[in-house]
Design a protein around this motif. Sequence first.
Motif, mmCIF file in Angstrom:
data_model
loop_
_atom_site.group_PDB
_atom_site.id
_atom_site.type_symbol
_atom_site.label_atom_id
_atom_site.label_comp_id
_atom_site.label_asym_id
_atom_site.label_seq_id
_atom_site.Cartn_x
_atom_site.Cartn_y
_atom_site.Cartn_z
ATOM 1 N N GLU B 96 6.946 -1.326 -9.988
ATOM 2 C CA GLU B 96 6.654 -0.462 -8.837
ATOM 3 C C GLU B 96 5.294 0.203 -9.001
ATOM 4 O O GLU B 96 4.990 0.778 -10.039
ATOM 5 N N LYS B 98 2.334 2.364 -6.352
ATOM 6 C CA LYS B 98 2.029 2.832 -4.997
ATOM 7 C C LYS B 98 0.610 2.409 -4.638
ATOM 8 O O LYS B 98 -0.361 2.921 -5.181
ATOM 9 N N SER B 100 -1.854 1.224 -1.065
ATOM 10 C CA SER B 100 -1.911 1.064 0.391
ATOM 11 C C SER B 100 -2.725 -0.183 0.687
ATOM 12 O O SER B 100 -3.831 -0.354 0.187
#
Lengths: 271, 286
Positions: B96, B98, B100
């Motif tokens: 995982e 994060k 964009s």
Amino acid sequence: MLSRRLLCPLIKCCPPLQRQQQRNTWILKRVNKPYLKKSWVNPLVVGPALKRINADYELHPDKDFLYEVVKNTENDKMDDIEVLLLKHVKGLGVAGDIVKVRPGIFRHHLYLKREATYASPENLELYKDLIENKQRDINAPSSALSPITVEKLSKTYAVLELSSTQPWTVEPWHVRIALRNEGFIVPEYAIKMPETPITGPDVEGKQDKDFAVFITINKNEQVAVRCTIHHIGAFVHDNWKTRAVRVPILAEQKELLESMFSYPVEEEEEE
Amino acid sequence: MAICSFSKLGVKTRSYDDKNLLPLPSDDVFHTEGFRQIAYSLEEAIAFHRETHHPTMFNKSNALIEAAVELDMRTKKKTKFVSEFSGILMFPHKFEIKTSRRIVAICKTLEQSDIAIQSGASIAGGSDIIRQIKSKKLTSTDFDHIVCHSDMLVELAEVRGVLRDHFPNKVKGNYGTDMQTLVTKFMESLDYKCTRDDIEPEFGCVESPFGSLDMDTDKLRENLIYFLNKVESHQPKDAPSCFIRRVLLKSKPSLEQFRIRHWDLLDGYEDPTQIDESEMKSGQKG
């Protein structure tokens, strides 16, 4: 008073007062090949005619004494020399060791202080007892590096960054990480913790306060090291080392921590 | 060359060189100043980072672990260096992170564009998007990647000059027939970029995370080997030396970084410490 006109030529003709020898070698090469008898032999000319052609020839004073420099050893780096240590030298070795050092360090420092001599066969026989009794000496440092490590360890503040939310007790591996951040490689078996366990989190009671641990180097020398607890997220001054007198966490270690090294307290400038 | 300008500017070199440093001592406790940097195995370095993220310390068991790869950018010519490169990473074991991503999908039918938007693309469409690119309403600052259906390649070739690096090609793999796999591929991938400065053009650095600390060590090893091989593929064939100089493992918020033995993970690399020892022995005999 002697006049200047008289003195100047006198000084010029005298040899210089301070003369020093230089251990160097110049390798030279002739610019012109001189007309020597051997080097100009003509194999076709034999018998009495030889005398007439190869007559003795004197060297030309200007032309035949011109040289080119091939090599000059004056600025070459000299090799390390082997020396026999007579005392324990920090960072080099124990008395009786034969080590290699730079010649300048030996001549200007070690030899003048009688800390080392040349490792010649005569000296090795003279200091036979010293070399034989090297291993039996109890007070000798365990290695060449250990006195420097002791000095550096005694002046460090090992900072333990511990959680401000989760419960913890200080363990040897916390100290190992704190020392690793300062640049020390320390195995866990070398760390001796204080007998009463230190628990937390306790931001009000233990933040920026000290305790001491003992570290043994090469299972021989023991040093006391100052450790400080900082909670993650809690405020710490930039000059926390010199801001105020250090406070111990454990009452039993108060005398020990006062006897150890600490930075002097600096008074803050008021604006 | 470059080294002369350092003294004028007062800048230190970033490249690691252990020529003037001492070999490690035999003591069990010592200070590392002045000695060569210790090269740990991958398992040891990961274990060290897990220690600092223990609940009693930073309390972040799922922190990302990053690798900083230092490169030797020299080529056969003395005045020429490897230029800056970039690419995408598709790790064999996913984790995982994060990020964009703004992806533009170009396809012919409405069904395909619906699939593309469902799987994560920010804009999808056909010839209307090409028109926007042509009129420079949609520029390279508005998106990260372009994905194209192979039917639309001929029409997209009109704006090849405007798109430049973003134009689909075979190496990047950003054109195909299945829109869903194409978009998800670019949504899950990670970018990496080599940075270089003009003061020291022979030094380059690539940084990228390759896993989180709660993953298995074997999975982390496979991910790192994949990353290093991907970086190494950018070296020109006739380079004078090995491409990778040093690999450092980092993990925020801890500030520690550990050098690892990258020559164990890759083929074609020799252990630099062993070379020194063999040289020393031969020198002593001579």
